[in-house]
Design a protein around this motif. Structure first.
Motif, PDB file in Angstrom:
ATOM      1  N   HIS A  39      16.616 -18.674  45.078  1.00 33.56           N
ATOM      2  CA  HIS A  39      14.959 -18.547  44.309  1.00 33.56           C
ATOM      3  C   HIS A  39      15.607 -17.799  43.228  1.00 33.56           C
ATOM      4  O   HIS A  39      16.224 -16.523  43.271  1.00 33.56           O
ATOM      5  CB  HIS A  39      14.373 -17.713  45.352  1.00 33.56           C
ATOM      6  N   THR A  40      15.159 -18.260  41.926  1.00 37.33           N
ATOM      7  CA  THR A  40      15.616 -17.795  40.885  1.00 37.33           C
ATOM      8  C   THR A  40      14.347 -17.413  39.817  1.00 37.33           C
ATOM      9  O   THR A  40      13.398 -18.123  39.999  1.00 37.33           O
ATOM     10  CB  THR A  40      16.431 -18.776  40.022  1.00 37.33           C
ATOM     11  N   LEU A  41      14.543 -16.283  39.006  1.00 37.21           N
ATOM     12  CA  LEU A  41      13.452 -16.034  38.282  1.00 37.21           C
ATOM     13  C   LEU A  41      13.910 -16.240  36.788  1.00 37.21           C
ATOM     14  O   LEU A  41      14.971 -15.805  36.402  1.00 37.21           O
ATOM     15  CB  LEU A  41      12.751 -14.621  38.237  1.00 37.21           C
ATOM     16  N   VAL A  42      13.135 -16.957  35.953  1.00 41.73           N
ATOM     17  CA  VAL A  42      13.256 -16.915  34.470  1.00 41.73           C
ATOM     18  C   VAL A  42      12.443 -16.330  33.836  1.00 41.73           C
ATOM     19  O   VAL A  42      10.916 -16.629  33.841  1.00 41.73           O
ATOM     20  CB  VAL A  42      13.235 -18.687  33.898  1.00 41.73           C
ATOM     21  N   ILE A  43      12.956 -15.258  32.848  1.00 42.13           N
ATOM     22  CA  ILE A  43      11.841 -14.371  32.243  1.00 42.13           C
ATOM     23  C   ILE A  43      12.275 -14.512  30.711  1.00 42.13           C
ATOM     24  O   ILE A  43      13.549 -14.590  29.988  1.00 42.13           O
ATOM     25  CB  ILE A  43      12.206 -13.253  32.814  1.00 42.13           C
ATOM     26  N   PRO A  44      11.229 -14.262  29.664  1.00 42.00           N
ATOM     27  CA  PRO A  44      11.421 -14.051  28.500  1.00 42.00           C
ATOM     28  C   PRO A  44      12.008 -12.464  28.327  1.00 42.00           C
ATOM     29  O   PRO A  44      11.451 -11.714  28.889  1.00 42.00           O
ATOM     30  CB  PRO A  44      10.151 -14.006  27.642  1.00 42.00           C
ATOM     31  N   LYS A  45      13.163 -12.179  27.392  1.00 46.79           N
ATOM     32  CA  LYS A  45      13.465 -10.678  27.348  1.00 46.79           C
ATOM     33  C   LYS A  45      12.305  -9.945  26.645  1.00 46.79           C
ATOM     34  O   LYS A  45      12.429  -8.764  27.132  1.00 46.79           O
ATOM     35  CB  LYS A  45      14.864 -10.945  26.218  1.00 46.79           C
ATOM     36  N   ALA A  46      11.611 -10.488  25.791  1.00 46.76           N
ATOM     37  CA  ALA A  46      10.535  -9.520  25.138  1.00 46.76           C
ATOM     38  C   ALA A  46       9.489  -9.443  26.158  1.00 46.76           C
ATOM     39  O   ALA A  46       9.151 -10.554  26.738  1.00 46.76           O
ATOM     40  CB  ALA A  46      10.072 -10.345  23.789  1.00 46.76           C
ATOM     41  N   HIS A  47       8.996  -8.312  26.320  1.00 45.53           N
ATOM     42  CA  HIS A  47       7.765  -8.119  27.358  1.00 45.53           C
ATOM     43  C   HIS A  47       6.696  -8.839  26.864  1.00 45.53           C
ATOM     44  O   HIS A  47       6.121  -8.717  25.689  1.00 45.53           O
ATOM     45  CB  HIS A  47       7.570  -6.813  27.358  1.00 45.53           C
ATOM     46  N   ALA A  48       6.088  -9.514  27.710  1.00 47.79           N
ATOM     47  CA  ALA A  48       4.769 -10.238  27.879  1.00 47.79           C
ATOM     48  C   ALA A  48       4.067 -10.347  29.119  1.00 47.79           C
ATOM     49  O   ALA A  48       4.902 -10.949  30.105  1.00 47.79           O
ATOM     50  CB  ALA A  48       4.851 -11.675  27.014  1.00 47.79           C
ATOM     51  N   GLU A  49       3.075  -9.880  29.102  1.00 47.94           N
ATOM     52  CA  GLU A  49       2.347  -9.936  30.717  1.00 47.94           C
ATOM     53  C   GLU A  49       2.030 -11.279  31.133  1.00 47.94           C
ATOM     54  O   GLU A  49       2.435 -11.553  32.036  1.00 47.94           O
ATOM     55  CB  GLU A  49       1.364  -8.876  30.674  1.00 47.94           C
ATOM     56  N   ARG A  50       1.266 -12.136  30.605  1.00 43.69           N
ATOM     57  CA  ARG A  50       0.623 -13.150  30.673  1.00 43.69           C
ATOM     58  C   ARG A  50       1.325 -14.472  29.816  1.00 43.69           C
ATOM     59  O   ARG A  50       1.616 -14.141  28.626  1.00 43.69           O
ATOM     60  CB  ARG A  50      -1.046 -13.092  30.606  1.00 43.69           C
ATOM     61  N   LEU A  51       1.166 -15.726  30.283  1.00 46.45           N
ATOM     62  CA  LEU A  51       1.265 -16.633  29.134  1.00 46.45           C
ATOM     63  C   LEU A  51       0.664 -16.549  27.923  1.00 46.45           C
ATOM     64  O   LEU A  51       1.424 -16.984  27.093  1.00 46.45           O
ATOM     65  CB  LEU A  51       1.269 -17.816  30.053  1.00 46.45           C
ATOM     66  N   ASP A  52      -0.694 -16.161  28.011  1.00 46.28           N
ATOM     67  CA  ASP A  52      -1.423 -16.059  26.690  1.00 46.28           C
ATOM     68  C   ASP A  52      -0.624 -14.777  25.758  1.00 46.28           C
ATOM     69  O   ASP A  52      -0.872 -15.066  24.484  1.00 46.28           O
ATOM     70  CB  ASP A  52      -2.663 -15.881  27.069  1.00 46.28           C
ATOM     71  N   ASP A  53       0.254 -13.995  26.234  1.00 47.73           N
ATOM     72  CA  ASP A  53       0.801 -13.216  25.543  1.00 47.73           C
ATOM     73  C   ASP A  53       2.262 -13.665  25.094  1.00 47.73           C
ATOM     74  O   ASP A  53       2.708 -12.663  24.306  1.00 47.73           O
ATOM     75  CB  ASP A  53       0.940 -11.746  26.281  1.00 47.73           C
ATOM     76  N   LEU A  54       2.466 -14.750  25.400  1.00 47.61           N
ATOM     77  CA  LEU A  54       4.005 -15.071  24.931  1.00 47.61           C
ATOM     78  C   LEU A  54       3.873 -15.823  23.594  1.00 47.61           C
ATOM     79  O   LEU A  54       2.876 -16.658  23.496  1.00 47.61           O
ATOM     80  CB  LEU A  54       4.328 -15.978  26.160  1.00 47.61           C
ATOM     81  N   SER A  55       4.839 -15.599  22.795  1.00 45.09           N
ATOM     82  CA  SER A  55       4.822 -16.322  21.406  1.00 45.09           C
ATOM     83  C   SER A  55       5.236 -17.972  21.483  1.00 45.09           C
ATOM     84  O   SER A  55       5.756 -18.261  22.980  1.00 45.09           O
ATOM     85  CB  SER A  55       5.942 -15.673  20.644  1.00 45.09           C
ATOM     86  N   ALA A  56       4.838 -18.866  20.811  1.00 42.39           N
ATOM     87  CA  ALA A  56       5.308 -20.165  20.995  1.00 42.39           C
ATOM     88  C   ALA A  56       6.650 -20.333  21.245  1.00 42.39           C
ATOM     89  O   ALA A  56       7.054 -21.305  21.962  1.00 42.39           O
ATOM     90  CB  ALA A  56       4.570 -20.971  19.965  1.00 42.39           C
ATOM     91  N   GLY A  57       7.278 -19.628  20.431  1.00 37.71           N
ATOM     92  CA  GLY A  57       8.943 -19.732  20.274  1.00 37.71           C
ATOM     93  C   GLY A  57       9.350 -19.221  21.836  1.00 37.71           C
ATOM     94  O   GLY A  57      10.298 -19.649  22.267  1.00 37.71           O
ATOM     95  N   ALA A  58       8.971 -18.155  22.138  1.00 36.72           N
ATOM     96  CA  ALA A  58       9.626 -17.545  23.304  1.00 36.72           C
ATOM     97  C   ALA A  58       9.023 -18.506  24.620  1.00 36.72           C
ATOM     98  O   ALA A  58       9.952 -18.931  25.287  1.00 36.72           O
ATOM     99  CB  ALA A  58       8.803 -16.094  23.819  1.00 36.72           C
ATOM    100  N   ALA A  59       7.933 -19.229  24.551  1.00 40.22           N
ATOM    101  CA  ALA A  59       7.493 -20.125  25.584  1.00 40.22           C
ATOM    102  C   ALA A  59       8.384 -21.292  25.562  1.00 40.22           C
ATOM    103  O   ALA A  59       8.733 -22.003  26.629  1.00 40.22           O
ATOM    104  CB  ALA A  59       6.108 -20.615  25.203  1.00 40.22           C
ATOM    105  N   ALA A  60       8.715 -22.020  24.349  1.00 43.26           N
ATOM    106  CA  ALA A  60       9.713 -22.787  24.505  1.00 43.26           C
ATOM    107  C   ALA A  60      10.919 -22.752  24.799  1.00 43.26           C
ATOM    108  O   ALA A  60      11.652 -23.619  25.536  1.00 43.26           O
ATOM    109  CB  ALA A  60       9.686 -23.430  22.752  1.00 43.26           C
TER     110      ALA A  60
END
Ligand code: 5GP
Ligand code: ZN
Length: 139
Positions: A39-60
């Motif tokens: 069981h693995t977790l994949v995260i953006p390094k920059a803090h974002a609480e919800r998907l809607d807080d994530l930049s398009a670049g970080a989401a990609a």
């Protein structure tokens, strides 16, 4: 980095994590309380609480890591499949308020269920209601 965010602390190296993948923008590590082996977790390094807080670049970048890692995780633990999921918000079960994608290896006969098992009672929606919902999302 957000104060008191456990995943930001893993990114910063302030608390240990079993890292399996790292780029400039993404980190992946083993879940400390795994639902299955691998069981693995994949995260953006920059803090974002919800998907809607994530930049398009970080989401990609996060999805590129999910794409890269899913077969690697499956093969590493000799699994038959992988359930990929995000608890986006506390009502959906999110406990750590830093976006993370769960990669949960699945095995034939493991007793688990599909993504369809996560919701409660199913709504009985008319065609008109479905049309209205589709229009609202598409707007
Ligand atoms: P959520 O319910 O927020 O979608 O999932 C949070 C996940 O993070 C859980 O599966 C939990 O086991 C995992 N987790 C919580 N704290 C830690 C930690 O300090 N280290 C690691 N590696 N995983 C953690
Ligand atoms: Zn964080």
């Amino acid at each position: 980095m957000a104060d008191d965010c456990i995943f930001c602390k893993i990114v910063a190296g302030e608390i240990p994590g079993r890292t399996v993948y790292e780029t400039d923008s993404v980190l992946a590590f083993l879940d400390a309380n795994p639902l299955a082996s691998g069981h693995t977790l994949v995260i953006p390094k920059a803090h974002a609480e919800r998907l809607d807080d994530l930049s398009a670049g970080a989401a990609a970048d996060v999805f590129a890591a999910v794409h890269e890692l899913t077969p690697r995780v499956e093969s590493a633990v000799d699994a038959d499949a992988v359930t990929v999921g995000i608890n986006d918000g506390s009502a959906a079960g999110q406990e750590v308020p830093h976006v993370h994608v769960h990669l949960v290896p699945r095995f034939e006969g493991d007793g688990g269920g599909p993504i369809h098992a996560v919701a409660g009672e199913r709504p009985d929606l008319s065609d008109a209601e479905l049309d209205a919902i589709a229009a609202d999302i598409a707007e």
